[in-house]
Scaffold this active site. Sequence first.
Site, PDB file in Angstrom:
ATOM      1  N   ASP A   8       0.887  -1.165   0.000  1.00 22.57           N
ATOM      2  CA  ASP A   8       0.000   0.000   0.000  1.00 22.57           C
ATOM      3  C   ASP A   8       0.926   1.215   0.000  1.00 22.57           C
ATOM      4  O   ASP A   8       1.466   1.592   1.040  1.00 22.57           O
ATOM      5  CB  ASP A   8      -0.896  -0.004   1.240  1.00 22.57           C
ATOM      6  CG  ASP A   8      -1.755   1.245   1.323  1.00 22.57           C
ATOM      7  OD1 ASP A   8      -2.299   1.667   0.289  1.00 22.57           O
ATOM      8  OD2 ASP A   8      -1.881   1.808   2.434  1.00 22.57           O
ATOM      9  N   GLU A  67      -1.129  -1.490  -4.896  1.00 25.86           N
ATOM     10  CA  GLU A  67      -2.340  -0.711  -5.163  1.00 25.86           C
ATOM     11  C   GLU A  67      -2.048   0.341  -6.225  1.00 25.86           C
ATOM     12  O   GLU A  67      -0.998   0.983  -6.206  1.00 25.86           O
ATOM     13  CB  GLU A  67      -2.806  -0.038  -3.870  1.00 25.86           C
ATOM     14  CG  GLU A  67      -4.130   0.671  -3.998  1.00 25.86           C
ATOM     15  CD  GLU A  67      -4.604   1.256  -2.673  1.00 25.86           C
ATOM     16  OE1 GLU A  67      -5.016   2.430  -2.679  1.00 25.86           O
ATOM     17  OE2 GLU A  67      -4.552   0.557  -1.645  1.00 25.86           O
ATOM     18  N   ASP A 139      -2.355   0.922   7.339  1.00 28.36           N
ATOM     19  CA  ASP A 139      -1.596   0.794   6.091  1.00 28.36           C
ATOM     20  C   ASP A 139      -1.135  -0.645   5.862  1.00 28.36           C
ATOM     21  O   ASP A 139      -1.116  -1.122   4.728  1.00 28.36           O
ATOM     22  CB  ASP A 139      -0.403   1.757   6.083  1.00 28.36           C
ATOM     23  CG  ASP A 139      -0.858   3.207   6.076  1.00 28.36           C
ATOM     24  OD1 ASP A 139      -1.497   3.612   5.094  1.00 28.36           O
ATOM     25  OD2 ASP A 139      -0.595   3.925   7.057  1.00 28.36           O
TER      26      ASP A 139
END
Length: 173
Positions: A8, A67, A139
């Site tokens: 992420d 991502e 996160d």
Amino acid sequence: MSIILGIDPGSRITGYGVIRQNGRHLYYLGSGCIRTSEKELPGRLKQIYAGVSEIITQFQPDVFAIEQVFMSKNADSALKLGQARGSAIVAAVNADLPVHEYAARLIKQAVTGNGGADKSMVQNMVMSMLKLPAKPQADAADALGVAITHANTNKTLVALAGKATGARKGRYR
């Protein structure tokens, strides 16, 4: 069996999550955050690259999933996020890992069943799916969600590939 590293990305905090996929089962291997301390962006990008490289060395993943960048109203933030992603991707490519990218909405949908889920919902579902004793940092949970999404997407593609013959049957040809 494969080990999946999920990322992420962020220019200040980059989450990572590592899982092992063995058939239909997913096992938690590790997660955390790379927190950058440099004030200037180039220094932060170097720290992200070094951190991801260290995680790759430690866990020896077979695949890298990250991502995708979402379009933000703040162009400067979107550009910094893109550069952070680039640093992480270069670390993966330098380690000869295949790179897969997933949209945030798809990740939330895959993990919670709701593409508009908030961070708390993702944390709770990741904790449940991987049988974690405590809720992971936001996160890190997002990064584990990226890895879970890849595992489930890859499983589906493999299953479909096994059934696909390329020939259509029926009256429409």
